[in-house]
Write a protein that holds these residues in place. Sequence first.
Motif, short mmCIF file in Angstrom:
data_model
loop_
_atom_site.label_atom_id
_atom_site.label_comp_id
_atom_site.label_asym_id
_atom_site.label_seq_id
_atom_site.Cartn_x
_atom_site.Cartn_y
_atom_site.Cartn_z
N MET A 1 0.83 -1.21 0.00
CA MET A 1 0.00 0.00 0.00
C MET A 1 0.87 1.25 0.00
SD MET A 1 -2.91 1.29 2.64
CE MET A 1 -3.89 2.72 2.21
N ASP A 2 1.93 1.22 0.76
CA ASP A 2 2.85 2.36 0.84
C ASP A 2 3.38 2.70 -0.57
OD1 ASP A 2 4.52 4.17 2.59
OD2 ASP A 2 6.11 3.07 1.57
N SER A 3 3.61 1.67 -1.37
CA SER A 3 4.11 1.89 -2.73
C SER A 3 3.05 2.54 -3.62
CB SER A 3 4.59 0.58 -3.33
OG SER A 3 5.61 0.06 -2.52
N VAL A 4 1.80 2.17 -3.41
CA VAL A 4 0.72 2.83 -4.17
C VAL A 4 0.64 4.30 -3.75
CG1 VAL A 4 -1.76 2.89 -4.62
CG2 VAL A 4 -0.58 0.68 -4.44
N MET A 5 0.78 4.56 -2.45
CA MET A 5 0.71 5.94 -1.94
C MET A 5 1.82 6.80 -2.55
SD MET A 5 -1.94 6.09 0.03
CE MET A 5 -1.68 7.66 0.84
N LYS A 6 2.96 6.15 -2.83
CA LYS A 6 4.11 6.89 -3.39
C LYS A 6 3.89 7.30 -4.84
CE LYS A 6 7.82 5.48 -0.30
NZ LYS A 6 7.90 4.22 0.44
N LEU A 7 2.80 6.84 -5.45
CA LEU A 7 2.45 7.31 -6.79
C LEU A 7 1.90 8.75 -6.72
CD1 LEU A 7 0.48 4.18 -8.10
CD2 LEU A 7 2.75 4.88 -8.85
N LEU A 8 1.50 9.16 -5.50
CA LEU A 8 0.85 10.47 -5.32
C LEU A 8 1.87 11.56 -5.04
CD1 LEU A 8 -2.12 9.37 -3.03
CD2 LEU A 8 -2.02 9.39 -5.53
N SER A 9 1.43 12.81 -5.14
CA SER A 9 2.28 13.96 -4.84
C SER A 9 1.57 14.86 -3.83
CB SER A 9 2.53 14.78 -6.11
OG SER A 9 3.09 13.98 -7.10
N PRO A 10 2.34 15.70 -3.11
CA PRO A 10 1.70 16.62 -2.16
C PRO A 10 0.57 17.41 -2.83
CG PRO A 10 4.07 16.71 -1.92
CD PRO A 10 3.81 15.84 -3.11
N GLY A 11 -0.54 17.55 -2.11
CA GLY A 11 -1.69 18.27 -2.66
C GLY A 11 -2.74 17.34 -3.26
N ASP A 12 -2.32 16.11 -3.59
CA ASP A 12 -3.28 15.14 -4.15
C ASP A 12 -4.27 14.69 -3.07
OD1 ASP A 12 -2.01 15.26 -6.58
OD2 ASP A 12 -0.98 13.33 -6.38
N GLU A 13 -5.43 14.27 -3.52
CA GLU A 13 -6.46 13.80 -2.58
C GLU A 13 -6.89 12.36 -2.89
OE1 GLU A 13 -9.71 16.51 -2.01
OE2 GLU A 13 -8.37 18.21 -1.61
N ILE A 14 -7.28 11.69 -1.80
CA ILE A 14 -7.76 10.30 -1.90
C ILE A 14 -9.20 10.25 -1.42
CG2 ILE A 14 -7.46 7.95 -0.99
CD1 ILE A 14 -4.66 8.59 -0.28
N ILE A 15 -9.99 9.40 -2.02
CA ILE A 15 -11.30 9.09 -1.44
C ILE A 15 -11.27 7.61 -1.06
CG2 ILE A 15 -13.80 8.97 -1.81
CD1 ILE A 15 -13.49 11.25 -3.84
N SER A 16 -11.67 7.33 0.18
CA SER A 16 -11.70 5.95 0.64
C SER A 16 -12.92 5.70 1.50
CB SER A 16 -10.41 5.62 1.40
OG SER A 16 -10.36 4.23 1.65
N THR A 17 -13.01 4.46 1.98
CA THR A 17 -14.20 4.07 2.74
C THR A 17 -14.05 4.37 4.24
OG1 THR A 17 -15.45 2.14 3.48
CG2 THR A 17 -13.29 1.72 2.62
N ASN A 18 -15.17 4.64 4.89
CA ASN A 18 -15.11 5.03 6.30
C ASN A 18 -15.05 3.84 7.26
OD1 ASN A 18 -17.70 4.13 6.06
ND2 ASN A 18 -18.69 6.06 6.50
N ASP A 19 -14.95 2.63 6.75
CA ASP A 19 -14.64 1.52 7.68
C ASP A 19 -13.48 0.69 7.13
OD1 ASP A 19 -16.22 0.48 5.71
OD2 ASP A 19 -17.20 -0.99 7.00
N LEU A 20 -12.45 1.43 6.79
CA LEU A 20 -11.22 0.89 6.23
C LEU A 20 -10.44 0.07 7.26
CD1 LEU A 20 -9.55 1.38 3.61
CD2 LEU A 20 -8.53 3.34 4.74
N TYR A 21 -9.64 -0.89 6.77
CA TYR A 21 -8.69 -1.62 7.62
C TYR A 21 -7.86 -0.60 8.42
CZ TYR A 21 -4.49 -4.24 8.85
OH TYR A 21 -3.45 -4.80 9.52
N GLY A 22 -7.74 -0.80 9.72
CA GLY A 22 -7.09 0.17 10.61
C GLY A 22 -5.70 0.59 10.16
N GLY A 23 -4.91 -0.38 9.70
CA GLY A 23 -3.54 -0.08 9.27
C GLY A 23 -3.51 0.81 8.03
N SER A 24 -4.48 0.62 7.15
CA SER A 24 -4.55 1.44 5.94
C SER A 24 -4.94 2.87 6.31
CB SER A 24 -5.58 0.87 4.96
OG SER A 24 -5.28 -0.48 4.68
N TYR A 25 -5.88 2.99 7.22
CA TYR A 25 -6.31 4.30 7.72
C TYR A 25 -5.13 5.04 8.36
CZ TYR A 25 -8.91 7.69 10.59
OH TYR A 25 -9.37 8.84 11.19
N ARG A 26 -4.36 4.30 9.14
CA ARG A 26 -3.21 4.88 9.82
C ARG A 26 -2.16 5.36 8.82
NH1 ARG A 26 -0.83 0.72 13.84
NH2 ARG A 26 -0.38 -0.32 11.87
N LEU A 27 -1.88 4.56 7.80
CA LEU A 27 -0.88 4.95 6.80
C LEU A 27 -1.31 6.22 6.05
CD1 LEU A 27 1.84 4.08 5.43
CD2 LEU A 27 0.45 2.96 3.70
#
Length: 379
Positions: free
Chosen positions: A78-104
């Motif tokens: 997941m960290d590698s997918v996040m590294k595709l992004l740049s500062p200022g970019d936004e993500i939309i995700s689910t509000n009952d996400l796996y805790g570790g993903s939410y934390r990252l």
Amino acid sequence: MKFGTKVIHAGINPDPGTGAVMTPIFQTSTYAQDAPGQHKGYEYARTQNPTRSVLEQNLAALEEGRFGICFSSGMAAMDSVMKLLSPGDEIISTNDLYGGSYRLITKVYGKFGIKAHFVNMSDTAEVKARINDKTRLFWIETPTNPMLNIIDIEKTCALAREHGILSCVDNTFASPYLQAPLTLGADMVLHSATKYLGGHSDVVHGAIVVRDEKLAEQLYFIQNAAGAVPGPQDCFLVLRGIKTLHLRVERACQNAERIAHFLNGHPKVSKVYWPGFPSHPGHETAKKQMRHFGAMVSFVLKEDQYAAAEKVLSNTHLFTLAESLGGVESLIGHPASMTHASIPREERLKVGLTDSLIRLSIGVEDVEDLIEDLENALK
Ligand SMILES: *Cc1c(COP(=O)(O)O)cnc(C)c1O
């Protein structure tokens, strides 16, 4: 090739040097070169490893993709997918996400200027309402953990594509046997192979599968540049686990169905979350995009307090009280104090993750024994 054949044969050939039927564990950090730059495709083991290459090809086939990229854990993937992004970019995700993903997303990438919106992704209109010109990624997890909500992969990924947004589906809970997000329009599929793919609670591993070559190149670049690669022994264990994936998941799903119905009729249980019930809001979507309804079941006690949950959690004998899921053995867990402890209580309660919510990962034991174990603990 059909799924049950792919798990055993896709990308896997006897070792050309020795004829070994099982993919060898290439425990080496480097490879001999004939002359500078003249090698057999392997230079240094962060960049390439033959055991890892076989697993990457096998995973690509299982997920109906073209490229598999392996990592030292699901979070490293997941960290590698996040590294595709740049500062200022936004993500939309689910509000009952796996805790570790939410934390990252929030604690690590928040400080690098990446903003996230957590919505009820089962409702495509809610997702659409949060899209703006900075949205770069939809992070989808379905079934969700531990509420077992279902997100319509096809609809949500179509919305992403329409707006030029990348989509990644965390397919850990379903496994590729139950659900193939790339065929439903996702750009990336992610696995914590620690769970169903490994299947024996003996390895931590992660993977991403994609179809697009450019995206694959970017992810291979990050894999090598950041270096969160798995060791060859871990790749071997995942390869070996995958060989029985279809058999294990099939049996675990059958067991889960029996257990969901048992809990649903139990006087001490107030609610059971399992997408196989026709009354489950995501039932029709689950039927459309999944082969079976999965082997995860969550339930809430009538006495909705931590103390009541604790009694159940400490009185099972076959169900082991432990984090994780997807292994051959059944596990019982308490998300509020274990996997989801990093999510603030008021956020948890908003999505129904109450203090007595118990999560079961159903294994492949004889289901009568599992039901008896739960019956005794509930008593
Ligand atoms: C376990 C898990 C992860 C994280 O994977 P690790 O292998 O533990 O790093 C990510 N997503 C889901 C849904 C998981 O269950």
